[in-house]
Design a protein around this motif. Structure first.
Motif, PDB file in Angstrom:
ATOM      1  N   THR A  36      -9.932   4.949   5.486  1.00 40.03           N
ATOM      2  CA  THR A  36      -9.170   3.647   4.877  1.00 40.03           C
ATOM      3  C   THR A  36     -10.186   2.428   5.370  1.00 40.03           C
ATOM      4  O   THR A  36     -10.266   1.550   4.669  1.00 40.03           O
ATOM      5  CB  THR A  36      -7.743   3.488   5.482  1.00 40.03           C
ATOM      6  OG1 THR A  36      -6.987   4.523   5.045  1.00 40.03           O
ATOM      7  CG2 THR A  36      -7.232   2.159   5.046  1.00 40.03           C
ATOM      8  N   ALA A  37     -10.720   2.550   6.605  1.00 46.23           N
ATOM      9  CA  ALA A  37     -11.502   1.585   6.965  1.00 46.23           C
ATOM     10  C   ALA A  37     -12.711   1.360   6.128  1.00 46.23           C
ATOM     11  O   ALA A  37     -13.358   0.195   5.896  1.00 46.23           O
ATOM     12  CB  ALA A  37     -12.142   1.790   8.375  1.00 46.23           C
ATOM     13  N   ARG A  38     -13.548   2.354   5.713  1.00 43.59           N
ATOM     14  CA  ARG A  38     -14.462   2.502   4.705  1.00 43.59           C
ATOM     15  C   ARG A  38     -13.925   2.101   3.445  1.00 43.59           C
ATOM     16  O   ARG A  38     -14.740   1.133   2.577  1.00 43.59           O
ATOM     17  CB  ARG A  38     -15.058   3.884   4.414  1.00 43.59           C
ATOM     18  CG  ARG A  38     -15.915   4.368   5.524  1.00 43.59           C
ATOM     19  CD  ARG A  38     -16.544   5.767   5.028  1.00 43.59           C
ATOM     20  NE  ARG A  38     -15.739   6.945   4.729  1.00 43.59           N
ATOM     21  CZ  ARG A  38     -15.114   7.757   5.261  1.00 43.59           C
ATOM     22  NH1 ARG A  38     -15.207   7.899   6.565  1.00 43.59           N
ATOM     23  NH2 ARG A  38     -14.476   8.708   4.664  1.00 43.59           N
ATOM     24  N   TYR A  39     -12.759   2.298   2.972  1.00 41.58           N
ATOM     25  CA  TYR A  39     -12.537   1.754   1.823  1.00 41.58           C
ATOM     26  C   TYR A  39     -12.224   0.225   1.703  1.00 41.58           C
ATOM     27  O   TYR A  39     -12.609  -0.617   0.616  1.00 41.58           O
ATOM     28  CB  TYR A  39     -10.972   2.539   1.435  1.00 41.58           C
ATOM     29  CG  TYR A  39     -10.297   2.064   0.004  1.00 41.58           C
ATOM     30  CD1 TYR A  39     -10.898   2.772  -1.255  1.00 41.58           C
ATOM     31  CD2 TYR A  39      -9.658   1.073  -0.183  1.00 41.58           C
ATOM     32  CE1 TYR A  39     -10.738   2.629  -2.418  1.00 41.58           C
ATOM     33  CE2 TYR A  39      -9.182   0.747  -1.613  1.00 41.58           C
ATOM     34  CZ  TYR A  39      -9.667   1.464  -2.554  1.00 41.58           C
ATOM     35  OH  TYR A  39      -8.993   1.332  -3.753  1.00 41.58           O
ATOM     36  N   LEU A  40     -11.591  -0.305   2.624  1.00 46.78           N
ATOM     37  CA  LEU A  40     -11.301  -1.995   3.022  1.00 46.78           C
ATOM     38  C   LEU A  40     -12.674  -2.504   2.796  1.00 46.78           C
ATOM     39  O   LEU A  40     -12.688  -3.529   2.554  1.00 46.78           O
ATOM     40  CB  LEU A  40     -10.410  -1.868   4.120  1.00 46.78           C
ATOM     41  CG  LEU A  40      -9.017  -1.529   3.898  1.00 46.78           C
ATOM     42  CD1 LEU A  40      -8.214  -1.745   5.369  1.00 46.78           C
ATOM     43  CD2 LEU A  40      -8.313  -1.989   2.976  1.00 46.78           C
ATOM     44  N   ALA A  41     -13.640  -1.799   3.639  1.00 48.97           N
ATOM     45  CA  ALA A  41     -15.019  -2.499   3.842  1.00 48.97           C
ATOM     46  C   ALA A  41     -15.588  -2.460   2.473  1.00 48.97           C
ATOM     47  O   ALA A  41     -16.443  -3.698   2.358  1.00 48.97           O
ATOM     48  CB  ALA A  41     -15.727  -1.829   5.050  1.00 48.97           C
ATOM     49  N   ARG A  42     -15.677  -1.527   1.909  1.00 54.00           N
ATOM     50  CA  ARG A  42     -16.199  -1.513   0.596  1.00 54.00           C
ATOM     51  C   ARG A  42     -15.603  -2.478  -0.479  1.00 54.00           C
ATOM     52  O   ARG A  42     -16.327  -2.746  -1.465  1.00 54.00           O
ATOM     53  CB  ARG A  42     -16.287   0.065   0.315  1.00 54.00           C
ATOM     54  CG  ARG A  42     -17.211   0.338  -1.260  1.00 54.00           C
ATOM     55  CD  ARG A  42     -16.853   1.844  -1.717  1.00 54.00           C
ATOM     56  NE  ARG A  42     -18.010   2.083  -2.820  1.00 54.00           N
ATOM     57  CZ  ARG A  42     -17.681   1.748  -3.883  1.00 54.00           C
ATOM     58  NH1 ARG A  42     -16.521   1.205  -4.348  1.00 54.00           N
ATOM     59  NH2 ARG A  42     -18.508   2.175  -5.077  1.00 54.00           N
ATOM     60  N   ASN A  43     -14.216  -2.417  -0.411  1.00 50.06           N
ATOM     61  CA  ASN A  43     -13.564  -3.438  -1.252  1.00 50.06           C
ATOM     62  C   ASN A  43     -12.896  -4.669  -0.622  1.00 50.06           C
ATOM     63  O   ASN A  43     -11.521  -4.699  -0.853  1.00 50.06           O
ATOM     64  CB  ASN A  43     -12.486  -2.494  -1.988  1.00 50.06           C
ATOM     65  CG  ASN A  43     -13.141  -1.272  -2.701  1.00 50.06           C
ATOM     66  OD1 ASN A  43     -13.714  -1.514  -3.787  1.00 50.06           O
ATOM     67  ND2 ASN A  43     -13.038  -0.200  -2.230  1.00 50.06           N
ATOM     68  N   PRO A  44     -13.703  -5.176  -0.280  1.00 52.75           N
ATOM     69  CA  PRO A  44     -12.972  -6.652   0.540  1.00 52.75           C
ATOM     70  C   PRO A  44     -11.981  -7.342  -0.160  1.00 52.75           C
ATOM     71  O   PRO A  44     -12.469  -7.627  -1.327  1.00 52.75           O
ATOM     72  CB  PRO A  44     -14.175  -7.248   1.173  1.00 52.75           C
ATOM     73  CG  PRO A  44     -15.232  -6.898   0.271  1.00 52.75           C
ATOM     74  CD  PRO A  44     -15.030  -5.443  -0.368  1.00 52.75           C
ATOM     75  N   GLY A  45     -11.181  -7.690   0.349  1.00 53.03           N
ATOM     76  CA  GLY A  45     -10.064  -8.659  -0.542  1.00 53.03           C
ATOM     77  C   GLY A  45      -9.506  -8.086  -1.621  1.00 53.03           C
ATOM     78  O   GLY A  45      -8.730  -8.999  -2.481  1.00 53.03           O
ATOM     79  N   LEU A  46      -9.207  -6.883  -1.726  1.00 55.91           N
ATOM     80  CA  LEU A  46      -8.502  -6.139  -3.004  1.00 55.91           C
ATOM     81  C   LEU A  46      -7.263  -5.224  -2.540  1.00 55.91           C
ATOM     82  O   LEU A  46      -6.670  -4.860  -3.316  1.00 55.91           O
ATOM     83  CB  LEU A  46      -9.531  -5.362  -3.598  1.00 55.91           C
ATOM     84  CG  LEU A  46     -10.639  -5.942  -4.197  1.00 55.91           C
ATOM     85  CD1 LEU A  46     -11.843  -5.009  -4.793  1.00 55.91           C
ATOM     86  CD2 LEU A  46     -10.123  -6.569  -5.485  1.00 55.91           C
ATOM     87  N   SER A  47      -6.999  -5.193  -1.434  1.00 56.94           N
ATOM     88  CA  SER A  47      -5.757  -4.480  -0.826  1.00 56.94           C
ATOM     89  C   SER A  47      -4.730  -5.399  -0.176  1.00 56.94           C
ATOM     90  O   SER A  47      -5.197  -6.259   0.492  1.00 56.94           O
ATOM     91  CB  SER A  47      -5.997  -3.407  -0.152  1.00 56.94           C
ATOM     92  OG  SER A  47      -6.812  -2.368  -0.794  1.00 56.94           O
ATOM     93  N   PHE A  48      -3.644  -5.110  -0.528  1.00 55.82           N
ATOM     94  CA  PHE A  48      -2.542  -6.169   0.233  1.00 55.82           C
ATOM     95  C   PHE A  48      -1.288  -5.493   0.553  1.00 55.82           C
ATOM     96  O   PHE A  48      -1.054  -4.295   0.190  1.00 55.82           O
ATOM     97  CB  PHE A  48      -2.126  -7.211  -1.081  1.00 55.82           C
ATOM     98  CG  PHE A  48      -3.123  -7.950  -1.825  1.00 55.82           C
ATOM     99  CD1 PHE A  48      -3.668  -9.110  -1.396  1.00 55.82           C
ATOM    100  CD2 PHE A  48      -4.047  -7.262  -2.572  1.00 55.82           C
ATOM    101  CE1 PHE A  48      -4.601  -9.893  -2.089  1.00 55.82           C
ATOM    102  CE2 PHE A  48      -5.041  -8.305  -3.139  1.00 55.82           C
ATOM    103  CZ  PHE A  48      -5.364  -9.391  -2.800  1.00 55.82           C
ATOM    104  N   VAL A  49      -0.530  -6.355   1.530  1.00 62.54           N
ATOM    105  CA  VAL A  49       0.559  -5.877   2.021  1.00 62.54           C
ATOM    106  C   VAL A  49       1.777  -6.744   1.849  1.00 62.54           C
ATOM    107  O   VAL A  49       1.239  -8.142   1.567  1.00 62.54           O
ATOM    108  CB  VAL A  49       0.658  -5.597   3.388  1.00 62.54           C
ATOM    109  CG1 VAL A  49      -0.469  -4.326   3.797  1.00 62.54           C
ATOM    110  CG2 VAL A  49       0.289  -6.693   4.210  1.00 62.54           C
ATOM    111  N   ALA A  50       2.966  -6.759   1.364  1.00 63.66           N
ATOM    112  CA  ALA A  50       3.920  -7.470   1.569  1.00 63.66           C
ATOM    113  C   ALA A  50       4.534  -7.494   2.889  1.00 63.66           C
ATOM    114  O   ALA A  50       4.874  -6.369   3.419  1.00 63.66           O
ATOM    115  CB  ALA A  50       5.078  -7.422   0.341  1.00 63.66           C
ATOM    116  N   GLU A  51       4.872  -8.553   3.311  1.00 63.51           N
ATOM    117  CA  GLU A  51       5.406  -8.757   4.633  1.00 63.51           C
ATOM    118  C   GLU A  51       6.616  -9.726   4.719  1.00 63.51           C
ATOM    119  O   GLU A  51       6.720 -10.755   4.000  1.00 63.51           O
ATOM    120  CB  GLU A  51       4.411  -9.408   5.673  1.00 63.51           C
ATOM    121  CG  GLU A  51       4.555  -9.365   7.103  1.00 63.51           C
ATOM    122  CD  GLU A  51       3.550  -9.936   8.003  1.00 63.51           C
ATOM    123  OE1 GLU A  51       2.821  -8.944   8.674  1.00 63.51           O
ATOM    124  OE2 GLU A  51       3.070 -10.895   7.966  1.00 63.51           O
ATOM    125  N   CYS A  52       7.630  -9.471   5.413  1.00 58.82           N
ATOM    126  CA  CYS A  52       8.865 -10.209   5.471  1.00 58.82           C
ATOM    127  C   CYS A  52       9.354 -10.170   7.034  1.00 58.82           C
ATOM    128  O   CYS A  52       9.692  -8.963   7.439  1.00 58.82           O
ATOM    129  CB  CYS A  52      10.012  -9.500   4.685  1.00 58.82           C
ATOM    130  SG  CYS A  52      11.618 -10.508   4.513  1.00 58.82           S
TER     131      CYS A  52
END
Length: 144
Positions: A36-52
């Motif tokens: 997941t760290a590699r994925y987020l680093a390779r695809n910066p700014g493309l994964s999101f969470v919803a927080e409440c």
């Protein structure tokens, strides 16, 4: 109302727990913290969470190969469904992919996950009947 924000590696334990609790989501070795760290680093700014209220209640991961986008692991906790949250998460990915020049996005849904199939079809996504997905694992690990 839940807010949408970028996913960080610090969110990984909570996101993994949500994935483990969600029917229809498959967790493999490719979903490890390191992967997941590699994925987020390779695809910066493309994964999101919803927080409440400080709690993650939904997530989606996305990336691209330079030509096509890919969505993975969209989920929203049951108590927060039917409020447009999944659509907001997907829209955040699609908007950022478009900003990066990616106009077409794919996703995979298990044939057994009829609820997800209905969701995507109701969102205007087209089910492909003209292609078959094949996978190859280059190690002895069937959970790769």
């Amino acid at each position: 109302m839940p807010v949408i924000r970028l996913m960080t590696l610090d969110d990984y334990p909570t996101v993994l727990q949500l994935m483990q609790q969600t029917p229809g989501i498959s967790i493999r070795d490719a979903d490890s913290a390191a992967a997941t760290a590699r994925y987020l680093a390779r695809n910066p700014g493309l994964s999101f969470v919803a927080e409440c209220d400080g709690q993650i209640v939904g997530c989606v991961m996305s990336g691209h190969d330079g030509r096509r986008g890919y969505l993975q692991h969209l989920l929203v906790l049951p108590a927060y469904r039917r409020q447009g949250l999944a659509r907001r998460l997907v829209d955040a990915c699609i908007a950022e992919l478009a900003r990066q020049g990616i106009a077409k996005t794919h996703l995979d849904v298990f044939r057994s996950n009829t609820a997800a199939q209905s969701f995507w079809e109701n969102q205007g996504w087209q089910r492909r009947e003209d292609i078959c997905r094949y996978s190859f694992i280059s190690s002895a690990n069937s959970q790769a």
